[in-house]
Design an enzyme around this catalytic site. Sequence first.
Site, PDB file in Angstrom:
ATOM      1  N   ASP A   1       0.811  -1.204  -0.042  1.00 16.61           N
ATOM      2  CA  ASP A   1      -0.207   0.069   0.038  1.00 16.61           C
ATOM      3  C   ASP A   1       0.832   1.098   0.175  1.00 16.61           C
ATOM      4  O   ASP A   1       2.057   1.123   0.511  1.00 16.61           O
ATOM      5  CB  ASP A   1      -0.944  -0.038   1.325  1.00 16.61           C
TER       6      ASP A   1
ATOM      7  N   CYS B   1     -15.467  -1.126  -5.658  1.00 18.30           N
ATOM      8  CA  CYS B   1     -16.687  -0.034  -5.265  1.00 18.30           C
ATOM      9  C   CYS B   1     -17.135   0.769  -6.495  1.00 18.30           C
ATOM     10  O   CYS B   1     -17.557   1.775  -6.101  1.00 18.30           O
ATOM     11  CB  CYS B   1     -15.865   0.852  -4.270  1.00 18.30           C
TER      12      CYS B   1
END
Length: 463
Positions: A343, A418
């Site tokens: 990340d 999403c």
Amino acid sequence: MTKQATNAVLKKGQRFPLTIKRLGINGEGVGYFKRHVVFVPGALPGEEVVVEVTDVKPRFAEASIRKIRKSSPDRISPPCPVYDQCGGCQLQHLSYEATLKEKREIVKQAFERHTTLRADTLTILPTIGMEDPWAYRNKSQLQLKTEKGQVKAGLYVMNTHKLVDLSSCLVQHDATNEASEVVKQIVQDLQIPTYNERKRTGILRSVVSRVGFETGELQVILVTTKKDFPKKDLLVEEIKSRLPHVKSLQQNINPKKTSLIMGDETISLFGEETIEETLGDISFSLSARAFFQLNPKQTVKLYNEVKRAAALTGKEKVIDAYCGVGTIGLWLADQAREVRGMDVIAEAIEDAKENAKRQGITNVQYEVGKAEKIIPSWVRSSWIPDVIVVDPPRTGCDDQLLKTIKQTKPKRIVYVSCNPSTLAKDVEQLQRSGYKVKNIQPVDMFPWTAQVESCTLLVYEGK
């Protein structure tokens, strides 16, 4: 069609009857007037409405409802008193059962629009919903603003500078509602200046609160324009006094002119730097800026779908791209040979490492950086993934990451999305490189909104 031609057909202020054919990706009704697409917020499929054009764009028009001639049987009265103003929810006027069906339809439409795949050949499963679709959000982010001497904490109406004051929100956990309201009252009592976006003056920009659903632990983050300011110590003492159960009180400094909530620097004002949350049998440590799914109850359902799609046997090497605090990777670790994640947020990776350590999970490895740079370095050292799980932001996977995945050729890709549109666009690229969509499982992570989360399984079958 040219903008001139559009303007020749539709004019701002024009009224006409319209039949709504479907829901758009933002929850608005979609109809067609003389072959022109018209988006109508608040309208539902099957309804016959009279609309007034509010804006004309090159390829579509926007309109508001003036009258509903034929109402949908799925239309309900929104329970939220500021539903029409706030904009945080888009579908409180649609029954929950119908919402779940429409969200599946939104996924289907995205694939019809953005891929060469035939939607009727895809296995799009019924949307997984909630038994009780209220008070599900574990995090609240409210902007602060002072108007006529009164401090408001709320959300801006979309595309405006009007702030809707929210003393309570039906989709927020009670603890976050209480925390936001208490902080707002303290700021009012102490007369601490709130941020003025136009003048770029003031101190307090936002109040962010997060609660552990399973642990009950509360974290409050004050977003300010500067580190030090008058009455800061008094503000901290008042919060400790009026919110005695707060475990973590943090200050985030964001001096920039930006729509982003948080800045790069966070300091601890009181208590712990993190709070704990539990998903299933795994506990997680959450720092102020760390990403964590906003609906813990549905997250467990979503991650179980990820585990089902990954179909691990204990022999696989798994990559958890966009790993955040390690939630998905740790969920899969007990069935994998090794999990590696990355990340770009350093604090999230520190949390991921700490989460793994606290669980005694030793077959995971986390690095700070971009997936498209880290994965090739692993491949060069002969570490080849069997399964890649991606959980990208709404913009979808980075083009370089997609290129890296296509070069790496994992046997299975589990795509947590999403945004159905960017999911479909990314799937189109992957299917051209030999991947076949096996199934798509929509999950309602955000009831009463237009957002659709989904878990898609792609299997490499070669070109």
